[in-house]
Design a protein around this motif. Sequence first.
Motif, PDB file in Angstrom:
ATOM      1  N   ALA A 502       7.275   5.787 -13.325  1.00  0.00           N
ATOM      2  CA  ALA A 502       6.981   4.534 -12.619  1.00  0.00           C
ATOM      3  C   ALA A 502       8.058   4.153 -11.616  1.00  0.00           C
ATOM      4  N   ARG A 503       9.306   4.134 -12.048  1.00  0.00           N
ATOM      5  CA  ARG A 503      10.368   3.681 -11.140  1.00  0.00           C
ATOM      6  C   ARG A 503      10.515   4.626  -9.954  1.00  0.00           C
ATOM      7  N   GLU A 504      10.388   5.913 -10.203  1.00  0.00           N
ATOM      8  CA  GLU A 504      10.505   6.892  -9.125  1.00  0.00           C
ATOM      9  C   GLU A 504       9.341   6.773  -8.151  1.00  0.00           C
ATOM     10  N   ALA A 505       8.115   6.682  -8.672  1.00  0.00           N
ATOM     11  CA  ALA A 505       6.930   6.668  -7.811  1.00  0.00           C
ATOM     12  C   ALA A 505       6.844   5.405  -6.965  1.00  0.00           C
ATOM     13  N   ARG A 522       4.263  -6.009  -2.698  1.00  0.00           N
ATOM     14  CA  ARG A 522       4.427  -4.906  -1.729  1.00  0.00           C
ATOM     15  C   ARG A 522       3.099  -4.190  -1.473  1.00  0.00           C
ATOM     16  N   PHE A 523       2.253  -4.102  -2.510  1.00  0.00           N
ATOM     17  CA  PHE A 523       0.950  -3.458  -2.341  1.00  0.00           C
ATOM     18  C   PHE A 523       0.128  -4.123  -1.240  1.00  0.00           C
ATOM     19  N   GLN A 524       0.317  -5.422  -1.021  1.00  0.00           N
ATOM     20  CA  GLN A 524      -0.485  -6.147  -0.038  1.00  0.00           C
ATOM     21  C   GLN A 524      -0.296  -5.586   1.366  1.00  0.00           C
ATOM     22  N   ASP A 525       0.926  -5.216   1.718  1.00  0.00           N
ATOM     23  CA  ASP A 525       1.233  -4.816   3.096  1.00  0.00           C
ATOM     24  C   ASP A 525       1.495  -3.322   3.261  1.00  0.00           C
ATOM     25  N   ASP A 526       1.857  -2.646   2.184  1.00  0.00           N
ATOM     26  CA  ASP A 526       2.169  -1.213   2.260  1.00  0.00           C
ATOM     27  C   ASP A 526       0.953  -0.426   1.773  1.00  0.00           C
ATOM     28  N   GLU A 527       0.085  -0.064   2.721  1.00  0.00           N
ATOM     29  CA  GLU A 527      -1.173   0.594   2.356  1.00  0.00           C
ATOM     30  C   GLU A 527      -0.936   1.958   1.705  1.00  0.00           C
ATOM     31  N   ARG A 528       0.071   2.657   2.181  1.00  0.00           N
ATOM     32  CA  ARG A 528       0.360   3.977   1.601  1.00  0.00           C
ATOM     33  C   ARG A 528       0.784   3.835   0.134  1.00  0.00           C
ATOM     34  N   LEU A 529       1.584   2.826  -0.151  1.00  0.00           N
ATOM     35  CA  LEU A 529       2.027   2.593  -1.525  1.00  0.00           C
ATOM     36  C   LEU A 529       0.842   2.209  -2.409  1.00  0.00           C
ATOM     37  N   PHE A 530      -0.053   1.355  -1.886  1.00  0.00           N
ATOM     38  CA  PHE A 530      -1.220   0.976  -2.677  1.00  0.00           C
ATOM     39  C   PHE A 530      -2.109   2.181  -2.957  1.00  0.00           C
ATOM     40  N   GLN A 531      -2.310   3.034  -1.985  1.00  0.00           N
ATOM     41  CA  GLN A 531      -3.159   4.206  -2.204  1.00  0.00           C
ATOM     42  C   GLN A 531      -2.512   5.179  -3.203  1.00  0.00           C
ATOM     43  N   ARG A 532      -1.195   5.212  -3.242  1.00  0.00           N
ATOM     44  CA  ARG A 532      -0.529   6.006  -4.276  1.00  0.00           C
ATOM     45  C   ARG A 532      -0.855   5.426  -5.658  1.00  0.00           C
ATOM     46  N   PHE A 533      -0.776   4.089  -5.758  1.00  0.00           N
ATOM     47  CA  PHE A 533      -1.154   3.443  -7.015  1.00  0.00           C
ATOM     48  C   PHE A 533      -2.591   3.781  -7.388  1.00  0.00           C
ATOM     49  N   PRO A 546     -13.441   5.709  -1.168  1.00  0.00           N
ATOM     50  CA  PRO A 546     -12.084   5.167  -1.003  1.00  0.00           C
ATOM     51  C   PRO A 546     -12.025   3.687  -1.326  1.00  0.00           C
ATOM     52  N   CYS A 547     -10.842   3.227  -1.710  1.00  0.00           N
ATOM     53  CA  CYS A 547     -10.641   1.820  -2.051  1.00  0.00           C
ATOM     54  C   CYS A 547     -10.189   1.070  -0.803  1.00  0.00           C
ATOM     55  N   ARG A 548     -11.140   0.445  -0.135  1.00  0.00           N
ATOM     56  CA  ARG A 548     -10.842  -0.311   1.076  1.00  0.00           C
ATOM     57  C   ARG A 548     -10.651  -1.792   0.747  1.00  0.00           C
ATOM     58  N   GLU A 549     -10.798  -2.666   1.747  1.00  0.00           N
ATOM     59  CA  GLU A 549     -10.340  -4.046   1.598  1.00  0.00           C
ATOM     60  C   GLU A 549     -10.946  -4.803   0.415  1.00  0.00           C
ATOM     61  N   PRO A 550     -12.282  -4.841   0.213  1.00  0.00           N
ATOM     62  CA  PRO A 550     -12.791  -5.592  -0.957  1.00  0.00           C
ATOM     63  C   PRO A 550     -12.313  -4.987  -2.277  1.00  0.00           C
ATOM     64  N   CYS A 551     -12.339  -3.666  -2.362  1.00  0.00           N
ATOM     65  CA  CYS A 551     -11.858  -2.981  -3.561  1.00  0.00           C
ATOM     66  C   CYS A 551     -10.386  -3.278  -3.800  1.00  0.00           C
ATOM     67  N   LYS A 552      -9.588  -3.256  -2.745  1.00  0.00           N
ATOM     68  CA  LYS A 552      -8.160  -3.526  -2.883  1.00  0.00           C
ATOM     69  C   LYS A 552      -7.929  -4.964  -3.331  1.00  0.00           C
ATOM     70  N   ALA A 553      -8.661  -5.907  -2.754  1.00  0.00           N
ATOM     71  CA  ALA A 553      -8.509  -7.305  -3.162  1.00  0.00           C
ATOM     72  C   ALA A 553      -8.803  -7.471  -4.647  1.00  0.00           C
ATOM     73  N   ALA A 554      -9.855  -6.815  -5.130  1.00  0.00           N
ATOM     74  CA  ALA A 554     -10.206  -6.904  -6.548  1.00  0.00           C
ATOM     75  C   ALA A 554      -9.151  -6.240  -7.418  1.00  0.00           C
ATOM     76  N   ALA A 555      -8.605  -5.108  -6.963  1.00  0.00           N
ATOM     77  CA  ALA A 555      -7.581  -4.400  -7.739  1.00  0.00           C
ATOM     78  C   ALA A 555      -6.306  -5.231  -7.850  1.00  0.00           C
ATOM     79  N   LEU A 556      -5.870  -5.833  -6.762  1.00  0.00           N
ATOM     80  CA  LEU A 556      -4.656  -6.655  -6.799  1.00  0.00           C
ATOM     81  C   LEU A 556      -4.871  -7.903  -7.652  1.00  0.00           C
TER      82      LEU A 556
END
Length: 592
Positions: A502-505, A522-533, A546-556
Amino acid sequence: MAARSVPAPPRVLALPLLALSLSLSLPGPPPAGAEALGALAPRWGWRNVSCPACRLLFGALDLALQLEPNVARVGRVASRLCRDLRLARPEVCRQAVQLFQRDVVSAWARSVLRPGEACGLLLGPRCGTWDIFGDWNVTLPAGPKPPPRPPAPPPPGAPVARLLFLTDLHWDRRYAPGSEVACPDPLCCRGAPRAGGGGGGAGLWGDYGKCDLPLRTIESLLEQLPGAAGGGFAAAYWTGDIPAHDVWQQSRGDQLLALRTVTALLRRRLGALPVFPAVGNHEATPVNAFPPPYVRGNQSAAWLYDAMAQAWRDWLPPEALRTLRAGGFYTAPVWPGLRLVSLNMNFCSQANFWLLINSTDPAGQLQWLVGVLEAAERAGDKVHIIGHIPPAHCLRSWSWNYYRIVSRFESTIAAQFFGHTHVDEFEMFYDEETLSRPVSVAFVAPSVTTYINLNPGYRVYEVDGAYPGSSHAVLDHETFILNLTEANAPGATPVWRRLYGAREAYGLPAAFPADWDRLLRRFQDDERLFQRFWFLRHKGRPPREPCREPCKAAALCALRTGRSADPDLCRPLRPALPFPRVREIWRRQRLC
């Protein structure tokens, strides 16, 4: 507030409840919370029924069942509904109804729902009102809350402990290599070889689809643990769901065989390692059926709790076995300064139809938890809480009371560990006053099973070890997987490998609540980091879509939500999405 007492309703209302139980048990994402029965509307066609027609229908059914008020009649009608609405094959419908009907009708006959509320429940407030699950509160200590003491990094050279965490093993003793992976039933990869042969059937070690695991895969996990025979771990936490997802055909004998077989395997492979189990929702039959202790006789859960106490007697002290037998929960020391609480989260479950009788703190478990935490606070001990179903997936009043308890005892609860969702995620807890200061994290670990379309996986937590002044908090965690594409290749052998730390990723300076809160932001603005999650959330095999804006909003929103049905927790997040839409996406994404 105690649940209200009303005359027992006619058995007619067992029809929609039996439909709900089948809906929750057969494939597809289950409805959530108090919306569950109303969510039958799109799946069972209730929205096509007008309010007058609904009242006429229930009046007619009421009259019919008064003329022949028996379980068999309810079962015949429910079985026909299951077939006509194509929830499953006719044989699966017949077996499922036969399994569920007695307990469901019994629970419904004792429930607090009146006949006049049925159409309001099914069609919404335009046709009536209902309030099965009223608000209630546990009693917290009368004295002031101690000043919060956030965890701090351990001093240099302090001992660190590693905890093995296993959840959702779902052993399928009928798993058959070469069988159909994409079958019409709720569970596949079992039975006769795939028609036509020629490859393409279920793999030797498991497969992607609606499939659970053969025992050999679970055994390979235990054989390849870092540190032979559990030597690298201080303890193991095991949060349930032992049997497979063939919920339409399970007997008590099947469930006890799974319990004893997997317990014996863990004991053999882990040796003297302390193991602390929790009860999953699939341990019972019918699935999710966990009557509170006041339900006695053959319909009680004593058959299961007694068997667990017998199977786990070498792992747990006598007092823990006593409360396990009584209600499926317990507390036990882990090492000096650290106590474990294992909760029976089925008493908060949205799918436990027995809670229709009375959902007010079933078995007094939460009030018991307050007492355990208060004693630990006085002694200066820390507490780890384990359970199967994560708190935000619980009935609203139970979930909000649990949130209050975590907030009150934030300096005593060192960590929370759950499973059930089959994916890798977490739930944040904040102070109740502002909902902005992070006070705790509920870690939700990925499943050992593949169900549905996942790699097998397990978790290892690194926690502050046993020494005076230890926080016993989580310092990091690692996730391990078995890549089934590689393991099932011709001539290959299974190799469990580390997927990530976790800490490394995520670039975390530590793994305390404040660090997970900052990561969420950080997930809100760093799309690459969110997609890694998103990739890691699914154990390296995310959905094709793919997890786009509605999916991302629900995930966060899910990550920020440690209690159910609270839109306030998600308001600070971007992108914004109406809370009803968020909940709709949650329901669609659930795997179990």
